[in-house]
Structure formats: C-alpha cells, structure tokens
Design an enzyme around this catalytic site. Sequence first.
Site, short mmCIF file in Angstrom:
data_model
loop_
_atom_site.label_atom_id
_atom_site.label_comp_id
_atom_site.label_asym_id
_atom_site.label_seq_id
_atom_site.Cartn_x
_atom_site.Cartn_y
_atom_site.Cartn_z
CG HIS A 149 6.26 82.59 38.30
ND1 HIS A 149 5.03 82.85 37.91
CD2 HIS A 149 6.01 81.33 38.41
CE1 HIS A 149 4.22 81.62 37.97
NE2 HIS A 149 4.87 80.91 38.30
CG HIS A 163 1.40 77.95 32.95
ND1 HIS A 163 0.00 77.84 32.99
CD2 HIS A 163 2.01 77.73 34.30
CE1 HIS A 163 -0.09 77.58 34.24
NE2 HIS A 163 0.86 77.15 35.13
CD GLU A 192 6.28 74.20 36.97
OE1 GLU A 192 6.11 75.32 37.44
OE2 GLU A 192 4.96 73.49 37.07
CG ASP A 206 5.48 77.07 33.46
OD1 ASP A 206 5.89 76.21 34.64
OD2 ASP A 206 5.12 77.91 33.25
CD GLU A 244 8.10 79.06 36.62
OE1 GLU A 244 7.61 78.08 36.92
OE2 GLU A 244 8.01 80.21 36.01
O1 G3P Z 1 7.32 77.85 40.09
C1 G3P Z 1 6.35 77.14 40.25
C2 G3P Z 1 5.12 77.34 39.87
O2 G3P Z 1 5.15 78.07 38.51
C3 G3P Z 1 4.04 76.46 39.81
O3 G3P Z 1 3.01 76.74 39.31
O4 G3P Z 1 1.44 76.73 37.78
O5 G3P Z 1 2.31 78.91 37.82
O6 G3P Z 1 3.63 76.53 36.78
P1 G3P Z 1 2.63 77.18 37.86
CA CA Z 2 5.62 77.41 36.62
#
Ligand code: G3P
Ligand code: CA
Length: 249
Positions: A6, A48, A105, A35, A33
């Site tokens: 993440h 993020h 994301e 953002d 992962e």
């Molecule tokens: O992997 C999904 C998760 O990242 C969603 O929450 O706020 O960390 O982007 P956030």
């Molecule tokens: Ca995320």
Amino acid sequence: MEIIAHRGASGEFPEHTLLAYAMAVEQGADGVECDVRLTADGHLVCIHDRTVDRTTDGTGAVRRLTLDRLRRFDAGAPGHPQPVLEFEELLDFALDHPRLGLFVETKPDPGRGTALERALADRLRARGLARDPRLRLMSFAPASVAALGRLLPGLDRIQLVDRPAGTRSGLRRALARPTHLGVNLRGARRDPVRTRRVPDLRYSWLARGDADVEFAAAAGVRWLATDFPDRARAVLRRGAPGTRGRSSR
Ligand code: G3P
Ligand code: CA
C-alpha cells in the site's frame, strides 16, 4: 492470496516513492498500490492527500500546483531525498517488473469532471496497457469507477467501500458497476458474516497484524493491501490458521 504493498512498503519507507516501491518488491509483494491525482497542468502524480503538506517539504493543493513546481519538492525522509513520484515513472517501474500487479486508485477533484480518468486512460492506452491483466483501477468515488468502465472497459475496476453491506455500499456498487468490490478490512472484521457473503469481494485494505491477514485469507480476499508486505508475507509463509490451503478466487 496476493500481498499488495500500500503506497509501496510505506510502513518503513516514505510513501509513494520509488524507494518504497523497490523495497516492496524486495519484501516479496505481489503487487503495489498507488493513489493518483491530477496537477494544475493535467499531469498524473502519485500523492494520497489533497495537499502536499504531509508528505513533502512543500505546501499547497496538488490541483493548484504544476508538475514543474512539484518536481522541486522532496517526498523523502530527512537526509534521504526522494522526488514526488510521477505516475509515468511508476508505470516504468511496474513494466520493469513483469509479474508485479499495479492497483491504481483515483482521487478525483470535485469540479474537474472526468479529467483525471481521461488522463489516466490516455496514459494507459499510450503505454499499451488498456487490457493488461496486471493492472487494476479503483476508487471510492462511484462516478470515477463508472467513467473508467466507459474509458477502459478491458481493465478490472474495483469499487472501494467501508462496509461489506448496507445502503451506502449498495448504492456505490449500483452507480459504479465495478468488476469487483474492495472492502475496508476494519469494516469487514466488524461484520464477518456479511463479508463472507459478498460474491465479488476481491480486494481489502489495510492489514496491520497477523490476525488481519488470517481473517482476509479466510474471507476469500484475493488481493490484500498492507503497509508492511514483509510481515504479511511471513504470515502466509508460516501457513498461519486461515491461510493454510486457501487458494485465490
Ligand atoms: O487501497 C485502498 C486504500 O488505499 C483506500 O484508502 O485513504 O489509503 O487511499 P486510502
Ligand atoms: Ca489508496
């Protein structure tokens, strides 16, 4: 079950930096992962928060900063500078690691329509990734997931929800028409019975301890996100209760 790092191995290294992603691979992550946000001049960057204040030495909202300006900020740790990561650079990294999954994301800005989704589709098509099975797109925003479905119908699209069931989750799913659902692990653990009944549950975040990994495996999660990929990998290697003999969906 696959382990997804993440924001990279962000429990130990500065999130969304090439260092964090390289360490994720080193620690045995199956995927990573990120953002994505859109800069003022229409470039995709891996950040993020709405602003750069927490993760860099700069200040301001990403949507109001140009890529050129963002390039001057440091996203690393004290004494270990790291540039703000451009999405193109993360794509280069992912393409250099052919077995690595990439979970993207979207963090769309209200008022900019589908500009982020269109920019993403543009970049992925340009890199020949519009049907690549290693790539999965996701968002909390159903409108974003729906737009991605129109622009990139050949890719998996995950609608993120905080709870496995309920009006809000049902509404999001109905609006987004995703290929899969991603459920917050915290919400899932509070409601294990309904979690096991979600037919298209594939993704969950954020595993913090061994019990989270064991719960996710037992619930049939296929992709589990964590800031500590090495710890999750160790739980799977040990074949801890709940993870033994479980195959991916
Ligand atoms: O992997 C999904 C998760 O990242 C969603 O929450 O706020 O960390 O982007 P956030
Ligand atoms: Ca995320």
